[in-house]
Design a protein around this motif. Structure first.
Motif, mmCIF file in Angstrom:
data_model
loop_
_atom_site.group_PDB
_atom_site.id
_atom_site.type_symbol
_atom_site.label_atom_id
_atom_site.label_comp_id
_atom_site.label_asym_id
_atom_site.label_seq_id
_atom_site.Cartn_x
_atom_site.Cartn_y
_atom_site.Cartn_z
ATOM 1 N N PHE A 99 -0.032 55.471 40.489
ATOM 2 C CA PHE A 99 0.378 55.797 39.121
ATOM 3 C C PHE A 99 1.503 54.880 38.662
ATOM 4 O O PHE A 99 1.517 54.425 37.521
ATOM 5 C CB PHE A 99 0.808 57.266 39.023
ATOM 6 C CG PHE A 99 -0.353 58.216 38.906
ATOM 7 C CD1 PHE A 99 -1.248 58.103 37.849
ATOM 8 C CD2 PHE A 99 -0.545 59.229 39.830
ATOM 9 C CE1 PHE A 99 -2.320 58.973 37.724
ATOM 10 C CE2 PHE A 99 -1.612 60.102 39.719
ATOM 11 C CZ PHE A 99 -2.497 59.977 38.669
ATOM 12 N N ALA A 100 2.463 54.635 39.566
ATOM 13 C CA ALA A 100 3.597 53.770 39.198
ATOM 14 C C ALA A 100 3.086 52.412 38.747
ATOM 15 O O ALA A 100 3.614 51.812 37.801
ATOM 16 C CB ALA A 100 4.543 53.642 40.382
ATOM 17 N N GLU A 101 2.041 51.909 39.395
ATOM 18 C CA GLU A 101 1.489 50.605 39.017
ATOM 19 C C GLU A 101 0.867 50.653 37.621
ATOM 20 O O GLU A 101 0.967 49.685 36.848
ATOM 21 C CB GLU A 101 0.466 50.150 40.061
ATOM 22 C CG GLU A 101 1.156 49.566 41.282
ATOM 23 C CD GLU A 101 0.224 49.406 42.478
ATOM 24 O OE1 GLU A 101 -1.015 49.467 42.303
ATOM 25 O OE2 GLU A 101 0.753 49.234 43.596
ATOM 26 N N ILE A 102 0.231 51.781 37.310
ATOM 27 C CA ILE A 102 -0.338 51.911 35.958
ATOM 28 C C ILE A 102 0.771 51.871 34.914
ATOM 29 O O ILE A 102 0.677 51.166 33.910
ATOM 30 C CB ILE A 102 -1.111 53.244 35.811
ATOM 31 C CG1 ILE A 102 -2.306 53.272 36.748
ATOM 32 C CG2 ILE A 102 -1.564 53.445 34.368
ATOM 33 C CD1 ILE A 102 -3.142 54.528 36.639
ATOM 34 N N TYR A 103 1.863 52.614 35.175
ATOM 35 C CA TYR A 103 2.938 52.682 34.191
ATOM 36 C C TYR A 103 3.611 51.316 34.027
ATOM 37 O O TYR A 103 4.031 50.955 32.927
ATOM 38 C CB TYR A 103 3.968 53.751 34.575
ATOM 39 C CG TYR A 103 3.343 55.107 34.824
ATOM 40 C CD1 TYR A 103 2.260 55.534 34.046
ATOM 41 C CD2 TYR A 103 3.802 55.947 35.828
ATOM 42 C CE1 TYR A 103 1.667 56.763 34.278
ATOM 43 C CE2 TYR A 103 3.217 57.181 36.064
ATOM 44 C CZ TYR A 103 2.136 57.581 35.298
ATOM 45 O OH TYR A 103 1.541 58.792 35.539
ATOM 46 N N ALA A 104 3.706 50.588 35.121
ATOM 47 C CA ALA A 104 4.312 49.256 35.043
ATOM 48 C C ALA A 104 3.446 48.353 34.165
ATOM 49 O O ALA A 104 3.949 47.619 33.300
ATOM 50 C CB ALA A 104 4.457 48.673 36.443
ATOM 51 N N ALA A 105 2.126 48.426 34.363
ATOM 52 C CA ALA A 105 1.212 47.611 33.557
ATOM 53 C C ALA A 105 1.281 48.014 32.091
ATOM 54 O O ALA A 105 1.240 47.171 31.193
ATOM 55 C CB ALA A 105 -0.213 47.762 34.081
ATOM 56 N N PHE A 106 1.412 49.307 31.846
ATOM 57 C CA PHE A 106 1.510 49.811 30.480
ATOM 58 C C PHE A 106 2.771 49.278 29.806
ATOM 59 O O PHE A 106 2.765 48.892 28.643
ATOM 60 C CB PHE A 106 1.517 51.340 30.493
ATOM 61 C CG PHE A 106 1.785 51.979 29.156
ATOM 62 C CD1 PHE A 106 0.892 51.814 28.104
ATOM 63 C CD2 PHE A 106 2.921 52.741 28.954
ATOM 64 C CE1 PHE A 106 1.139 52.406 26.870
ATOM 65 C CE2 PHE A 106 3.172 53.338 27.725
ATOM 66 C CZ PHE A 106 2.277 53.158 26.680
ATOM 67 N N LYS A 107 3.850 49.232 30.577
ATOM 68 C CA LYS A 107 5.116 48.760 30.010
ATOM 69 C C LYS A 107 5.003 47.286 29.618
ATOM 70 O O LYS A 107 5.485 46.848 28.578
ATOM 71 C CB LYS A 107 6.253 48.958 31.011
ATOM 72 C CG LYS A 107 7.573 48.820 30.306
ATOM 73 C CD LYS A 107 8.740 48.854 31.242
ATOM 74 C CE LYS A 107 9.964 48.446 30.427
ATOM 75 N NZ LYS A 107 11.127 48.271 31.261
ATOM 76 N N LYS A 108 4.355 46.535 30.494
ATOM 77 C CA LYS A 108 4.193 45.112 30.232
ATOM 78 C C LYS A 108 3.416 44.902 28.943
ATOM 79 O O LYS A 108 3.710 44.033 28.132
ATOM 80 C CB LYS A 108 3.430 44.481 31.410
ATOM 81 C CG LYS A 108 3.817 43.026 31.662
ATOM 82 C CD LYS A 108 3.020 42.465 32.822
ATOM 83 C CE LYS A 108 3.802 42.455 34.116
ATOM 84 N NZ LYS A 108 2.957 42.035 35.253
ATOM 85 N N GLN A 109 2.404 45.751 28.745
ATOM 86 C CA GLN A 109 1.528 45.572 27.604
ATOM 87 C C GLN A 109 2.148 46.075 26.294
ATOM 88 O O GLN A 109 1.994 45.463 25.252
ATOM 89 C CB GLN A 109 0.218 46.324 27.899
ATOM 90 C CG GLN A 109 -0.855 46.126 26.860
ATOM 91 C CD GLN A 109 -1.536 47.441 26.540
ATOM 92 O OE1 GLN A 109 -0.881 48.462 26.341
ATOM 93 N NE2 GLN A 109 -2.855 47.416 26.511
ATOM 94 N N SER A 110 2.871 47.221 26.380
ATOM 95 C CA SER A 110 3.299 47.868 25.140
ATOM 96 C C SER A 110 4.806 47.849 24.936
ATOM 97 O O SER A 110 5.281 48.132 23.838
ATOM 98 C CB SER A 110 2.851 49.322 25.151
ATOM 99 O OG SER A 110 3.535 49.991 26.196
ATOM 100 N N GLY A 111 5.559 47.572 25.990
ATOM 101 C CA GLY A 111 7.008 47.627 25.896
ATOM 102 C C GLY A 111 7.554 49.041 25.975
ATOM 103 O O GLY A 111 8.746 49.266 25.792
ATOM 104 N N ILE A 112 6.686 50.004 26.276
ATOM 105 C CA ILE A 112 7.141 51.388 26.355
ATOM 106 C C ILE A 112 7.364 51.772 27.815
ATOM 107 O O ILE A 112 6.508 51.548 28.673
ATOM 108 C CB ILE A 112 6.107 52.339 25.718
ATOM 109 C CG1 ILE A 112 5.962 52.001 24.230
ATOM 110 C CG2 ILE A 112 6.513 53.791 25.902
ATOM 111 C CD1 ILE A 112 4.791 52.675 23.557
#
Lengths: 441, 325
Positions: free
Chosen positions: A70-83
């Motif tokens: 899950f942590a990896e998903i959130y990291a990828a999400f942050k990279k993409q959206s800045g959130i």
């Protein structure tokens, strides 16, 4: 100008590797307490007390593998959206026990949960926010069965599924090869195979029901094969009667198969039962794909295979698959809703699924668009089974009221497994108790 | 002394005139000594624990009694519905686990009082004889009491596990055909757990009795020895009667142990077939995602009533004794 406020100084040391946003959030949060609202609106540009670029997430993924995935998903999400996703992880069981008070208090914006009745229950209690807008974006990524699973009783969407896993009969290819067994597709073939296995000195079906839930899975399989998906759903919803002749037929079938189950199931955990399959003492085992976790030796794991529970009534064939699904919900009053919606949209994408599955190969994607090329043979088969299903069920304790399944069904089925003769009085008792529980609203 | 006895109790309560005047002055002095701040401190010191006690003990107890007459899933106060005695009716007539649970709590008490308690007394008497390594034995026998019951449960599970446990592995009872299911078989599992509970209880009782025996006047033993009593006669006629206060404590402690039995069973098999207990039924109904708080409270009230039925007679007799003394 914000950095000179005393409150800002206070919150900075608490966030050692603070990103700009986290710092702003610290200042913003402190500003509400101390310096006042005008400062905050100048800073974040929003009327709420939290940074719109941060989503809080309550997680029950306390085990190492899912937690990291899950942590990896959130990291990828942050990279993409800045959130930023601010994860608040709790022990899996504690999370479940406290979910009631957690959702009524000040829950995180987004939280991990299960599809099915358990999701509908909290949706019905208005402890979750409908997310039809999210589904307008992600709808195309999911098969119809998954869409149905993600809706509350009011027809609105409340859930974003991430992964799922089927229940089936597991076996070892080498054992089947050695004895020349073939995979049974009908009830009679299954019973004949059990007989043969017993003759060959094997425990035909491994079984451990110490934790009281595995027997629910056996009931589900036999019931929807005997009476079909619609009746199963009605029974789970408290509408159909447990004293119905159809239910009795389910238990008759089960009683026919029970002598081929492993002795002393009520005293054995599923892990111990799985060990008898690992050590080739048992021929088959009815469980979810997580049984693979017990196959720690790679050679054993490669030898593991499974098949769908055989057909009992040709009217229903093997059309129903039990596939518990885990995913996410939006809490009743999310602080940064726009960002939370973005996160949920991301979680519904094939990319998010791919990241998760790479780290945790014991489950399969809920999305029909996920990349399946890196799947193991077991995953491929599980995926095919689920995507080919006409109906998906969750599991008795997710398809029905958990208070009913845990206080009535679990002890009742343990009793049945131990003493299948007392079935009539048992069913009467289940029905009486069911009426009071379902009447309590 | 003789003068005092002639006085009425009221007169005795009045202090002699000579001491009366300083006593009157003392409160005045206190009033002067206690500044506002002192009074505030004292108020907080007495007030905060009182509030906590009332809120955490009395309010919760009364609330659970009130909730026993409702149904409530724990979500929002508006979902509390008054149902009168329905929960109790359901419990007494419809719940297949309730009566077994009551029965098992009673069995728990009877077994503890009949087996480990006398055994603990026996051990205490042996250890009291100042035999060699007495302290080693004492420590060894008391050890189970020190270990948390949850850990005890875990350790005994390793002994009882039907597939890989110590007993079945030793006697070969883990094969199909002759298989002893210590944890799953309802005719066996309660007794299996009671052995573990007794193992612990004996050590507990031993310490209580040992303390009691230490307070027995050695002169009594001497006297009975001089009278020509043998060891058993001394114990039966001299030592045991002097242990009366200890026996009361032991009885109360054992009753409490039987009523609050929970941890061991919860770890062992979560109160499944054959090991149901009231405390476990309460937990199973209240803890969880869509809980039956009203129903669980009703079970808790039954447990409370049983406890009161035991405690009130004890308190009455204790207070009576104190008044007599």
């Amino acid at each position: 100008m914000h950095h000179v406020t005393p409150s800002g100084r206070l919150s900075l040391p608490a966030l050692p590797s603070a990103s700009r946003r986290a710092v702003l959030r610290g200042i913003g949060g402190a500003a509400v307490l101390g310096a006042g609202i005008p400062l905050l609106s100048a800073c974040g540009g929003s009327g709420t007390s939290s940074d719109p670029k941060t989503v809080t997430l309550g997680s029950n993924a306390s085990d190492a593998v899912p937690k990291k995935a899950f942590a990896e998903i959130y990291a990828a999400f942050k990279k993409q959206s800045g959130i930023t996703v601010d994860v608040n992880t709790k022990d899996h069981n504690t999370f479940q026990e406290q979910i009631n008070s957690y959702l009524q208090g000040t829950p995180d914006d987004v939280f991990n949960w299960f599809a099915g009745y358990r999701m509908q229950f909290f949706a019905g209690k208005k402890l979750a926010t409908p997310i039809d807008d999210v589904w307008q974006t992600i709808g195309g990524n999911f098969p119809d069965a998954m869409k149905a699973l993600s809706k509350g009783e009011d027809g609105k969407y409340y859930f974003v599924p991430l992964y799922t896993y089927p229940w089936a009969l597991f076996y070892r290819k080498s054992v089947f090869q050695q004895h020349g067994y073939t995979v049974p597709t009908t009830w009679d073939q299954l019973v004949a195979l059990c007989k043969q296995m017993k003759k060959d000195g094997l425990v035909p079906i491994a079984f451990g029901d110490k934790d009281a839930w595995p027997a629910l899975g056996t009931f589900d399989q036999i019931n929807f094969r005997t009476n079909g998906y619609d009746f199963h759903v009605e029974l789970m919803a408290g509408k159909a009667s447990w004293t119905d002749a159809k239910v009795r037929k389910t238990f008759d079938h089960w009683a026919e198969l029970l002598p081929y189950h492993q002795d002393g199931a009520v005293g054995r955990t599923w892990q111990d039962a799985a060990q008898t399959l690992v050590s080739k003492k048992a021929g088959m085992y009815l469980l979810g794909t997580f049984v693979a976790q017990q196959f720690t030796n790679q050679a054993d794991a490669d030898d593991l295979d499974f098949f769908a529970f055989p057909e009992i009534d040709p009217t229903y064939g093997q059309e129903t698959v039990e596939a518990p699904t885990d995913g996410f919900m939006l809490s009743k009053a999310p602080k940064s809703k726009a960002s939370a919606v973005k996160l949920l949209e991301y979680l519904g994408t094939p990319e998010a699924e791919a990241i998760y599955l790479k780290a945790d190969p014991s489950v399969v994607a809920a999305s029909s668009k996920a990349d399946t090329s890196s799947y193991t043979a077991l995953q491929k088969k599980a995926y095919a089974m689920i995507s080919g299903a006409k109906h998906l069920t969750q599991f008795m304790d997710r398809d029905s009221r958990p208070d009913f399944t845990s206080t009535v069904m679990q002890p009742a089925l343990q009793k049945f497994v131990r003493d299948p003769k007392g079935i009539d009085s048992l069913l009467t008792s289940i029905e009486r108790q069911k009426k009071t529980i379902f009447a309590s609203g | 002394m003789t003068v005092d006895t002639t006085k009425t109790p009221e007169a005795a309560a009045v202090p002699p005139p000579g001491t009366a005047s300083p006593k009157k002055r003392v409160p005045q002095g206190h009033r002067r000594l206690l500044t506002r701040r002192d009074r505030l401190t004292l108020g907080l010191m007495a007030g905060v624990p009182t509030i906590l006690h009332v809120a955490l003990v009395w309010v919760t107890a009364l609330a659970s009694i009130a909730l026993a007459f409702t149904t409530w899933d724990g979500i929002g106060f508006d979902s509390i519905k008054w149902v009168g005695l329905d929960n109790f009716k359901e419990l007494f007539s419809n719940n297949p686990q309730f009566w077994p649970a009551v029965e098992h709590n009673v069995i728990w008490f009877v077994v503890l009082i009949l087996i480990p308690t006398p055994f603990g007394l026996f051990l205490a008497v042996q250890l009291d004889k100042k035999i060699r390594f007495s302290r080693v034995y004492q420590t060894a026998l008391f050890l189970p009491v020190v270990v948390s019951l949850a850990v005890t449960g875990f350790v005994w599970q390793l002994v009882y596990n039907p597939d890989t446990g110590l007993i079945n592995s030793l006697i070969g009872a883990n094969k199909p055909g002759h298989y002893i299911d210590w944890i799953g078989d309802p005719h066996l599992n309660l007794w299996a757990i009671l052995i573990a509970a007794s193992w612990r209880h004996a050590g507990y009782m031993m310490i209580l009795y040992l303390a009691g025996l230490k307070s027995v006047d050695p002169a009594l033993r001497e006297a009975s020895a001089l009278d020509g009593a043998n060891e058993w006669q001394t114990f039966k006629n001299v030592i045991f009667p002097t242990l009366r206060p200890t026996n009361t404590v032991v009885l109360v402690v054992t009753i409490i142990e039987a009523l609050r039995a929970f941890d061991l069973v919860f770890v062992f098999n979560k109160g499944a077939q054959g090991t149901e207990l009231l405390s476990i039924l309460v937990t199973n109904n209240i803890i969880g995602e869509s809980s039956r708080i009203g129903y669980g409270s009703a079970i808790a009230v039954v447990l409370l009533v049983i406890s009161l039925a035991v405690i009130i007679p004890y308190l009455i007799s204790t207070f009576r004794k104190e008044r007599r003394a």
